[in-house]
Scaffold this motif. Structure first.
Motif, short mmCIF file in Angstrom:
data_model
loop_
_atom_site.label_atom_id
_atom_site.label_comp_id
_atom_site.label_asym_id
_atom_site.label_seq_id
_atom_site.Cartn_x
_atom_site.Cartn_y
_atom_site.Cartn_z
N GLU A 218 0.85 -1.21 0.00
CA GLU A 218 0.00 0.00 0.00
C GLU A 218 0.87 1.25 0.00
O GLU A 218 0.62 2.20 -0.74
CB GLU A 218 -0.94 -0.01 1.22
N ASN A 219 1.94 1.22 0.81
CA ASN A 219 2.87 2.36 0.86
C ASN A 219 3.58 2.55 -0.48
O ASN A 219 3.76 3.67 -0.94
CB ASN A 219 3.90 2.17 1.98
N ALA A 220 3.98 1.43 -1.09
CA ALA A 220 4.68 1.50 -2.39
C ALA A 220 3.77 2.06 -3.48
O ALA A 220 4.19 2.90 -4.29
CB ALA A 220 5.18 0.12 -2.79
N LEU A 221 2.50 1.63 -3.48
CA LEU A 221 1.55 2.08 -4.52
C LEU A 221 1.23 3.56 -4.40
O LEU A 221 0.93 4.22 -5.40
CB LEU A 221 0.27 1.24 -4.47
N HIS A 222 1.31 4.09 -3.16
CA HIS A 222 1.03 5.53 -2.96
C HIS A 222 2.08 6.41 -3.65
O HIS A 222 1.83 7.58 -3.92
CB HIS A 222 0.99 5.86 -1.47
N LEU A 223 3.26 5.85 -3.92
CA LEU A 223 4.34 6.62 -4.54
C LEU A 223 4.13 6.79 -6.04
O LEU A 223 4.73 7.65 -6.67
CB LEU A 223 5.69 5.95 -4.29
N PHE A 224 3.27 5.94 -6.63
CA PHE A 224 3.04 6.01 -8.07
C PHE A 224 2.04 7.13 -8.40
O PHE A 224 1.12 7.38 -7.61
CB PHE A 224 2.50 4.69 -8.62
N PRO A 225 2.21 7.78 -9.55
CA PRO A 225 1.23 8.82 -9.93
C PRO A 225 -0.15 8.23 -10.14
O PRO A 225 -0.28 7.08 -10.57
CB PRO A 225 1.80 9.39 -11.24
N ALA A 226 -1.18 9.01 -9.82
CA ALA A 226 -2.57 8.53 -9.99
C ALA A 226 -2.86 8.32 -11.48
O ALA A 226 -2.37 9.07 -12.32
CB ALA A 226 -3.54 9.54 -9.41
N SER A 227 -3.64 7.29 -11.79
CA SER A 227 -4.00 7.06 -13.20
C SER A 227 -5.16 7.98 -13.57
O SER A 227 -5.85 8.51 -12.69
CB SER A 227 -4.42 5.59 -13.40
N GLY A 228 -5.39 8.14 -14.85
CA GLY A 228 -6.45 9.03 -15.32
C GLY A 228 -7.85 8.48 -15.10
O GLY A 228 -8.85 9.17 -15.32
N SER A 229 -7.94 7.22 -14.63
CA SER A 229 -9.25 6.57 -14.52
C SER A 229 -10.03 6.97 -13.27
O SER A 229 -11.22 6.74 -13.17
CB SER A 229 -9.07 5.05 -14.52
N GLY A 230 -9.32 7.55 -12.27
CA GLY A 230 -9.99 7.89 -11.02
C GLY A 230 -9.97 6.73 -10.03
O GLY A 230 -10.49 6.84 -8.92
N TRP A 231 -9.37 5.62 -10.42
CA TRP A 231 -9.30 4.44 -9.54
C TRP A 231 -7.95 4.41 -8.83
O TRP A 231 -6.90 4.62 -9.45
CB TRP A 231 -9.45 3.17 -10.37
N TYR A 232 -7.97 4.16 -7.53
CA TYR A 232 -6.73 4.01 -6.78
C TYR A 232 -6.50 2.53 -6.50
O TYR A 232 -7.38 1.88 -5.93
CB TYR A 232 -6.79 4.82 -5.47
N PRO A 233 -5.34 1.98 -6.90
CA PRO A 233 -5.10 0.54 -6.75
C PRO A 233 -5.24 0.10 -5.30
O PRO A 233 -4.86 0.81 -4.37
CB PRO A 233 -3.65 0.38 -7.22
N LYS A 234 -5.79 -1.09 -5.12
CA LYS A 234 -6.03 -1.65 -3.80
C LYS A 234 -5.05 -2.81 -3.55
O LYS A 234 -4.49 -3.37 -4.49
CB LYS A 234 -7.46 -2.21 -3.71
N VAL A 235 -4.87 -3.14 -2.27
CA VAL A 235 -4.06 -4.31 -1.89
C VAL A 235 -4.92 -5.18 -0.97
O VAL A 235 -5.50 -4.69 0.00
CB VAL A 235 -2.76 -3.90 -1.16
N LEU A 236 -5.03 -6.46 -1.31
CA LEU A 236 -5.81 -7.41 -0.50
C LEU A 236 -4.96 -8.65 -0.23
O LEU A 236 -4.00 -8.92 -0.95
CB LEU A 236 -7.09 -7.83 -1.24
N THR A 237 -5.34 -9.39 0.81
CA THR A 237 -4.70 -10.70 1.05
C THR A 237 -5.73 -11.79 0.75
O THR A 237 -6.93 -11.56 0.86
CB THR A 237 -4.23 -10.83 2.52
N CYS A 238 -5.24 -12.95 0.34
CA CYS A 238 -6.17 -14.05 0.02
C CYS A 238 -5.49 -15.40 0.18
O CYS A 238 -4.26 -15.49 0.27
CB CYS A 238 -6.69 -13.90 -1.42
N SER A 239 -6.31 -16.43 0.21
CA SER A 239 -5.80 -17.80 0.23
C SER A 239 -6.67 -18.66 -0.69
O SER A 239 -7.89 -18.71 -0.52
CB SER A 239 -5.85 -18.36 1.66
#
Length: 331
Positions: A218-239
């Motif tokens: 989540e911290n790493a993704l915040h460093l990237f510029p926002a995309s033009g789509s208005g969507w902010y990438p999410k991070v989830l855990t799964c099994s």
């Protein structure tokens, strides 16, 4: 020998969702024969109004992430809801081995037996650009056959991610927790393409590590510029083993789709992808015609020798060959 199907037979069979005819239609578009290529174009042209209604999902991941297991669990989650899904692979290695080395159907045994699922390995023996082009056409055929979710899976991490990103609505990156280096050799560009990062194998005592990795990403993704789509990438855990977090991933994909359809970016993206497909095909076709040209084939090896021996500048050699090509097509 099987009877050659007509355009109308292919079209009717695909629209009915006939698996055998769908598979034959995909084989037709993968064919290198000129007569097959012409028929394939007619079939696709007729089916075009019946395409575009699926969720197009790209999935990639680092080696050892359990991508096949994840796709099988995720796929079963969707088919249990009554959704028809197709899984298509883009495997750059298939151009070397002339076959999909991982045998997709054996990797996803349970899903391949599911009547609502269809799995198609990567077309073999053609360039990565060619594989991508054929996969786009296969995706359209699967949409016309009524598949609601098309999963396009990359085999291995590399150049194929960019191709897949250019043909899907949503890009899912699967990562591992506690595997040493935080970005595990994933190129920054691939992280930037992700709409969702899912940390897999959050089970068997690995849950705390997965949660810690989630915060790091989540911290790493915040460093990237926002995309033009208005969507902010999410991070989830799964099994995939306990099925924890699988439904959250599907809900995130649907939330992304809803947002982008509301703000119009979804349709802009699809239009841009179609234009890019046209330009890619022009480049690919010109390259094929260039190397298949008899005069080029006659001169190529001697020109290549002159370049490798340092007797001729690569640019000068390229221009000479291009002039020869232009002259031969005008003569």
């Amino acid at each position: 020998m099987r009877k050659r199907l007509s355009k109308d037979e292919y079209v009717a069979g695909v629209l009915e969702g006939n698996r055998m005819i769908l598979s034959r239609a995909i084989t037709l578009i993968e064919s290198q024969l000129d007569t097959d290529k012409a028929l394939a174009r007619e079939v696709l042209e007729t089916l075009l109004p019946h395409t575009g209604n699926s969720v197009r999902l790209g999935i990639t991941g680092v080696p050892g992430v359990g991508k096949s297991t994840f796709i099988e669990t995720f796929g079963k989650h969707l088919t249990n809801q009554g959704k028809k899904i197709a899984v298509l692979a883009i495997d750059p290695s298939s151009q070397i081995s002339k076959g999909s080395i991982l045998g997709d159907k054996t990797r996803m045994e349970e899903l391949s037996r599911d009547p609502l699922a269809y799995i198609r390995p990567s077309p073999a023996g053609i360039s990565l650009g060619g594989v991508t082009h054929k996969t786009r056409e296969t995706m359209l055929l699967c949409e016309a056959a009524g598949f609601e979710v098309i999963i396009i899976e990359t085999v291995g991490v590399g150049q194929s991610e960019t191709f897949v990103h250019g043909m899907v609505d949503f890009f899912l990156l699967l990562m591992l927790a506690g595997a040493g280096d935080e970005l595990q050799g994933i190129k920054k560009g691939i992280m930037e393409m992700a709409d969702l990062v899912a940390i897999t194998k959050a089970d068997s005592g690995n849950e705390l590590q997965a949660r810690q990795a989630k915060v790091s990403y989540e911290n790493a993704l915040h460093l990237f510029p926002a995309s033009g789509s208005g969507w902010y990438p999410k991070v989830l855990t799964c099994s995939a083993v306990t099925q924890t977090g699988i439904d959250d991933i599907w809900k995130t994909i649907l939330a992304h789709r809803e947002l982008l359809q509301q703000n119009g970016y979804f349709f802009i993206n699809r239009k841009q992808q179609n234009l890019a497909w046209m330009h890619d095909f022009i480049k690919q076709t010109l390259e094929e015609r260039f190397y298949q040209n008899p005069q080029i084939q006659q001169e190529l090896s001697s020109v290549e020798s002159a370049v490798t021996e340092g007797k001729k500048l690569p640019i000068k050699a390229a221009l000479e060959l291009l002039r020869l090509f232009e002259k031969s097509i005008h003569s």
